[in-house]
Design a protein around this motif. Structure first.
Motif, PDB file in Angstrom:
ATOM      1  N   VAL A  24      24.457  15.171 -45.399  1.00  0.00           N
ATOM      2  CA  VAL A  24      25.366  14.482 -46.312  1.00  0.00           C
ATOM      3  C   VAL A  24      26.365  15.462 -46.920  1.00  0.00           C
ATOM      4  O   VAL A  24      26.149  16.676 -46.936  1.00  0.00           O
ATOM      5  N   LYS A  28      24.679  15.394 -52.620  1.00  0.00           N
ATOM      6  CA  LYS A  28      23.411  14.750 -52.960  1.00  0.00           C
ATOM      7  C   LYS A  28      23.517  14.192 -54.374  1.00  0.00           C
ATOM      8  O   LYS A  28      23.511  14.945 -55.349  1.00  0.00           O
ATOM      9  N   THR A  39      22.829   8.657 -53.094  1.00  0.00           N
ATOM     10  CA  THR A  39      22.402   9.218 -51.806  1.00  0.00           C
ATOM     11  C   THR A  39      20.931   8.907 -51.566  1.00  0.00           C
ATOM     12  O   THR A  39      20.542   8.411 -50.503  1.00  0.00           O
TER      13      THR A  39
END
Length: 229
Positions: free
Chosen positions: A150, A153, A157
């Motif tokens: 990703v 965070k 998420t």
């Protein structure tokens, strides 16, 4: 006592393998290269400021770090830094990208045990290609049921990844800011494994009063700690 946890989110850099230590080594070399223009301490502050400015452009990872070093070298030298120094900075970044993976203590023994009991989800941030390469090189990929690389965070998420199972999920990582606090805020449990080195932009206050916050000295302690959650 059987654990109430069914899903285990696990961070990668400085949780499964060394990472920040290599950045520190390169920063020291960078300071030596720019010593004629600025002492090490203020140079590191300039570099950190450049990294902060550039996160929105380059994201996390070595490539953004390398470009921030180039920018810093040009700025502190008032554009007088020789081309060969810029070349050396780029080479340092390339060397970092090809640096071998060194698993942290306990990972090789504990992770297979965890995979036998829990659904493991790798949740890491950084450059997509490089994170995929590191996971492949680590030899740990087969232990994970799912992998999420990703850009950041945050609470949403973890909410998206854990979904309706968030109450039976726990996040394991070295960063209070990225791995622990947002996972707790999403409703999961969280296990903090302090790393030897901590990046300045990952510093945050430990949520010691949170009932679902736990600490482990090393990765190997996670196996036993989970039976208490």
């Amino acid at each position: 006592m059987p654990s109430s946890i069914k899903i285990l989110g696990i961070d990668a850099d400085d949780t499964l393998w060394q990472n920040e230590e290599f950045f520190r080594m390169v920063q020291d070399r960078f300071a030596d290269m720019l010593a004629a223009y600025m002492p090490a301490d203020p140079l590191h502050k300039h570099l950190l400021a450049a990294e902060r400015r550039n996160l929105g452009r380059y994201g996390y990872g070595i490539k953004g770090f390398m470009l921030s070093m180039v920018e810093t070298a040009i700025d502190v030298s008032q554009a007088q830094v020789p081309a060969h120094v810029i070349h050396d900075i780029v080479r340092m970044g390339q060397d970092m990208l090809s640096h071998p993976i060194h698993l942290l203590p306990g990972v090789a023994d504990c992770l297979p045990q965890l995979a036998d009991t829990y659904k493991l989800v790798l949740i890491t941030k950084g450059d997509l290609l490089h994170q995929e390469q590191k996971l492949a090189q680590s030899g740990l990929g087969d232990f994970f049921n799912d992998v999420h690389i990703v850009s950041e965070k945050q609470v949403n998420t973890y909410s998206k990844i854990f979904g309706t199972d968030v109450k039976t999920a726990a996040m394991v990582g070295n960063s209070i800011k990225s791995d622990i606090v947002p996972a707790l805020d999403a409703g999961a449990a969280a296990i903090h494994i302090p790393a030897r080195y901590e990046w300045a932009m990952e510093k945050a206050v430990e949520p010691t009063s949170h009932p679902r916050f736990f600490k482990a000295r090393e990765f190997k302690n996670v196996c036993d700690l989970l039976t208490q959650i």
